[in-house]
Enzyme design. Structure first.
Site, mmCIF file in Angstrom:
data_model
loop_
_atom_site.group_PDB
_atom_site.id
_atom_site.type_symbol
_atom_site.label_atom_id
_atom_site.label_comp_id
_atom_site.label_asym_id
_atom_site.label_seq_id
_atom_site.Cartn_x
_atom_site.Cartn_y
_atom_site.Cartn_z
ATOM 1 N N ASP A 403 3.255 35.924 31.919
ATOM 2 C CA ASP A 403 3.437 35.478 33.236
ATOM 3 C C ASP A 403 4.739 36.259 34.174
ATOM 4 O OD1 ASP A 403 3.220 33.613 34.953
ATOM 5 O OD2 ASP A 403 4.906 31.892 34.592
ATOM 6 N N GLU A 406 5.718 40.396 37.006
ATOM 7 C CA GLU A 406 5.534 41.480 38.150
ATOM 8 C C GLU A 406 6.670 42.232 38.119
ATOM 9 O OE1 GLU A 406 5.666 37.948 38.811
ATOM 10 O OE2 GLU A 406 3.074 38.270 38.844
ATOM 11 N N ASP A 477 -0.274 30.771 41.593
ATOM 12 C CA ASP A 477 -0.062 29.635 41.489
ATOM 13 C C ASP A 477 -0.715 29.455 42.479
ATOM 14 O OD1 ASP A 477 1.639 29.832 39.674
ATOM 15 O OD2 ASP A 477 3.749 30.014 40.418
HETATM 16 C C1 GLC Z 1 4.933 30.399 36.712
HETATM 17 C C2 GLC Z 1 3.236 30.164 36.704
HETATM 18 C C3 GLC Z 1 2.811 29.447 36.330
HETATM 19 C C4 GLC Z 1 3.518 28.594 34.928
HETATM 20 C C5 GLC Z 1 4.938 28.867 35.084
HETATM 21 C C6 GLC Z 1 6.008 27.531 34.363
HETATM 22 O O1 GLC Z 1 4.563 30.053 37.903
HETATM 23 O O2 GLC Z 1 2.414 31.121 37.299
HETATM 24 O O3 GLC Z 1 1.680 28.988 35.309
HETATM 25 O O4 GLC Z 1 3.616 26.987 35.015
HETATM 26 O O5 GLC Z 1 5.412 29.856 36.371
HETATM 27 O O6 GLC Z 1 6.342 28.679 33.417
#
Ligand code: GLC
Length: 765
Positions: A403, A406, A477
């Site tokens: 995650d 980017e 998200d």
């Molecule tokens: C980001 C991710 C989400 C995750 C969060 C905490 O917002 O897109 O899926 O739960 O980070 O790690």
């Protein structure tokens, strides 16, 4: 006038002296031609691995006015100014350079007016292209566009403009131009031609698909080379096949990864996770994985566990495994700046992190606070990260969710001059930003493969073209809103057309509170999403199905169980996908590209070629209009037969998902179990729709790479009238089904394997 240079490789044509400067055309296959413009012709690609061209017959003709390059499928003409036109072999124009000037959109605003608008709190609309390199092509009135990954909005991208700059965007609107992924690939479709363009440029890029003008469309980049591929094909499926030939295909996944996955940002300790697992089982909801979000780590330090909340991850993973549930954990790229934390000190000592131009480790803030960013563009950093996966696999982790890659950063974007390497060459974030997640996913894939020998399971938020070789992706998200439920369908379909087959959106929506009705419709709409995960944000209403009472819980159970009966169908599609690049979830336009009704059909999709899904995407609805394309279709639930090429109104109460099967289809249906357990596969049902059908069913151990050495079985099922035949056309995997049921209408015939004739024969009565 331009000159053609003689090259030793007959597939590469260099032209000098065009208006644009040097121009190189390379014939990759009869249907793919690469175009490179400008003085720096050679660069390596993150999307296209190595040498993937074929030996092709190419005819080149050249005179003062024109150079033409002809393959068995295409003709490319370059005029003396360097304008490039692509034709089919028979002379039909496919894609021609636009010869006029661009005319940017008039907005008619003054600075004063803009200031007033912003004073009210509105954001001014901006034209986002900041290009120095652009390619402008002619646009036709019947042109439609697809691809670009999971950009927001509708299936057909015509009339819109988008940016490729991987962005952590928590507010996905129809007007949002950039999201987490950059996949600079489009498919253009007109009434008599289809083509693809892959613009292999990792810098910020921009695609204007007929927003600025009805005469032309263009793509441009802030920097980097003009390097793109013209991709032909007779059908849209051919274009996808060709594009994935270039950038790679999703490898066959482990079979359990097709099962249901339960996640939440906020499963705070071991006992909460175990309670979720037990409750899923108590309510008869099959599940194959629980995801641990950032809460499992010690102060959000990657490759650690919190000793109080998750004192023994391995033990917990083993406990869950006994219940058929695997653990998937999140790993972000940001490494906490902490002199007592070995991942940081190791990285710092070896200069593995991105640097400021002065040569200091660059620091920005993410979950753990001040953090450093591994420089994944370098092979040695990827190797280091790959070895780090051992911490996870030693702890019984079966999949890794990448995650924030980017990369996201809380203290503003990384400055443009932050030093990131492009392999051995120092570069900047400008070039490497869009491939950051790609390179992280690649390191994760390689590490998992090395540690386990199994097919890796990686999920990534950020991606570039070609990331599909290493990782599955989700759409980031989203929100618990009907609008986002609706949008997930074109998003997932366009990802599929862009080479990404293993995709999903957070079921129920990540941000905001969902409702029982929305969750019910979401599980119905997502039942065939390859990545099948319910995930929600900390602080939102709990989103496991039992939090909503009845009828939500029963509806949810019904559809998760339906999904499990289709696991073999999905797995068969992935086995084919690895060879063809054709996605699992497909917009109808992919198979009915001449049909005007489906060119921008956003609320239906196909799973493979033979299953049509038309979910309800609005509240308070108990009927919906379904478009059935040519071919005849059966209602999956009632068996009612419909002629295609028409709209039908179907009943769709809160527990119904309109589902249709094309006439002449055989579907493999599996015995529903709590989790995908390959060792218990001893019976399968083939359900037949129509009088005549053939189906190839694939089976292997569901986890290793042995299938690449032939350790798989392929069953051929043939139905002609009332006669069914099941034979093994490839036998390389020892376990066989003991029993095969053929279900056609009201009749079911049971067959067993006869060793003597090596075929399935009727069971003795
Ligand atoms: C980001 C991710 C989400 C995750 C969060 C905490 O917002 O897109 O899926 O739960 O980070 O790690």
């Amino acid at each position: 006038m331009c000159n053609v240079e003689e090259k030793s490789d007959h597939r590469v044509i260099d032209l000098q002296g065009t208006l644009l400067g040097p121009l190189r055309l390379s014939v990759i296959t009869p249907e793919i031609v690469r175009v490179q413009v400008g003085p720096t012709l050679s660069q390596h690609s993150y999307a296209v691995d190595g040498e993937c061209s074929q030996d092709v017959d190419v005819d080149i003709e050249h005179d003062e006015a024109l150079t033409s390059i002809t393959t068995s499928a295409l003709r490319i003409e370059v005029d003396s100014d360097g304008f490039i036109d692509m034709y089919k072999r028979d002379g039909t124009p496919v894609l021609c350079d636009y010869r006029g000037e661009r005319s940017p959109l008039p907005r008619m605003t003054s600075a004063e007016q803009l200031a007033l608008m912003e004073a009210e709190g509105h954001q001014a609309q901006k034209d986002t292209a900041t290009s120095t390199r652009e390619v402008v092509k002619q646009l036709h009135s019947d042109e439609h566009f697809y691809g670009l990954g999971d950009k927001t909005g509708f299936l057909d991208k015509r009339g819109y403009a988008y940016d490729n700059w991987n962005t952590d965007e928590g507010n996905q609107l129809e007007s949002t131009t950039k999201l987490y992924k950059s996949i600079p690939f489009i498919i253009g479709l007109r009434s008599n031609v289809v083509y693809g363009i892959f613009f292999d440029n990792t810098y910020a890029s921009h695609f204007d698909l007929g927003k600025e003008s009805s005469e032309y469309f263009y793509y441009s980049a802030k920097c980097g080379p003009i390097d793109y591929y013209l991709i032909g094909g007779e059908t849209m499926a051919d274009v996808v096949r060709n594009y994935t030939f270039l950038t790679g295909r999703t490898p066959l996944p482990q079979k359990w990864t097709l099962g249901y996955q339960q996640s939440r940002w906020g499963y705070i300790n071991e006992s909460e996770v175990m309670t979720v697992a037990k409750t899923l089982r108590k309510f008869g909801i099959p599940c194959d994985a629980i995801h641990l979000d950032i809460d499992y780590m010690k102060g959000y330090r990657v490759f650690t566990t919190d000793p109080r909340r998750f004192p023994d991850l391995k033990k917990m993973a083993n406990e869950l495994k006994k219940r058929g549930i695997k653990v998937v954990v999140i790993i972000d790229p940001g490494v906490k700046m902490d002199p007592d934390y070995p991942v940081f000190t190791e990285g710092e000592k070896n200069h593995f992190f991105a640097m400021s131009p002065e040569g200091k480790t660059y620091i920005n803030r993410v979950w753990p606070g001040e953090s450093a960013f591994p420089d994944f563009g370098r092979a040695e950093v990827r190797d280091w990260w790959a070895h780090k996966q051992k911490f996870l696999t030693d702890n019984g982790v079966s999949g890794v969710w990448n995650d924030m890659n980017e990369p996201a950063s809380f203290d503003g974007p990384l400055p443009a001059d932050t030093v990131f390497y492009d392999e051995d060459r120092p570069s900047t974030i400008e070039q490497m930003h869009n491939v950051y997640g790609h390179n992280m996913a690649r390191a994760t894939y390689e590490g998992q493969k090395e540690q386990t020998g199994k097919r890796p399971f990686v999920i990534s938020r950020a991606a570039y073209a070609g990331t599909q070789k290493y990782s599955t992706v989700w759409t980031g998200d989203n929100r618990s809103s009907w609008e986002h439920l609706r949008m997930s369908i074109p998003q997932l379909c366009n990802l599929g057309l862009s080479g990404f087959s293993f995709v999903g959106a957070d079921i129920g929506g990540f941000l905001d509170d969902t409702t029982g009705e929305l969750l019910s419709r979401w599980i119905e709409a997502a039942v065939f999403s390859p990545l099948f995960r319910n995930h929600s944000c900390v602080g939102t209403r709990l989103q496991e199905p039992w939090r909503f009472g009845e009828p939500t819980l029963s509806i949810y159970r019904k559809y998760v169980r339906l999904r499990y009966s289709f696991i073999d169908y999905l797995y068969d599609l992935f086995a084919k996908e690895e060879k063809t690049g054709l996605p699992v979830m497909r917009p109808l336009v992919m198979h009915y590209e001449k049909d005007e009704e489906v060119k921008n059909l956003n609320d239906e999709f196909l799973v493979g070629e033979n299953l049509l899904v038309a979910p309800v995407l609005t509240p308070g609805t108990d009927h919906r209009l379904v478009y059935l394309p040519a071919d005849n279709w059966f209602d999956f639930w009632t068996g009612e037969r419909f002629e295609g090429g028409q709209y039908v109104v179907v009943k769709a109460g809160i527990d119904s998902l309109p589902l249709f099967v094309r006439e002449g289809t055989i579907l493999p249906l599996r015995v529903v179990t709590d989790s995908v357990d390959v060792s218990s596969e001893n019976k399968i049902t083939f359900k037949v729709w129509g009088d005549s059908a053939t189906y190839l069913h694939y089976q292997d151990d569901g986890e290793s790479f042995a299938y690449r050495e032939g350790a798989f079985n392929t069953y051929q099922v043939k139905m002609r009238g009332r006669h069914a035949e099941v034979s093994l056309v490839h036998r390389g995997y020892a376990p066989l089904y003991e029993r095969v049921d053929i279900e056609a209408g009201e009749t079911t015939v049971s067959l067993t394997f006869d060793q003597q004739v090596q075929k399935y024969v009727r069971c003795p009565q």
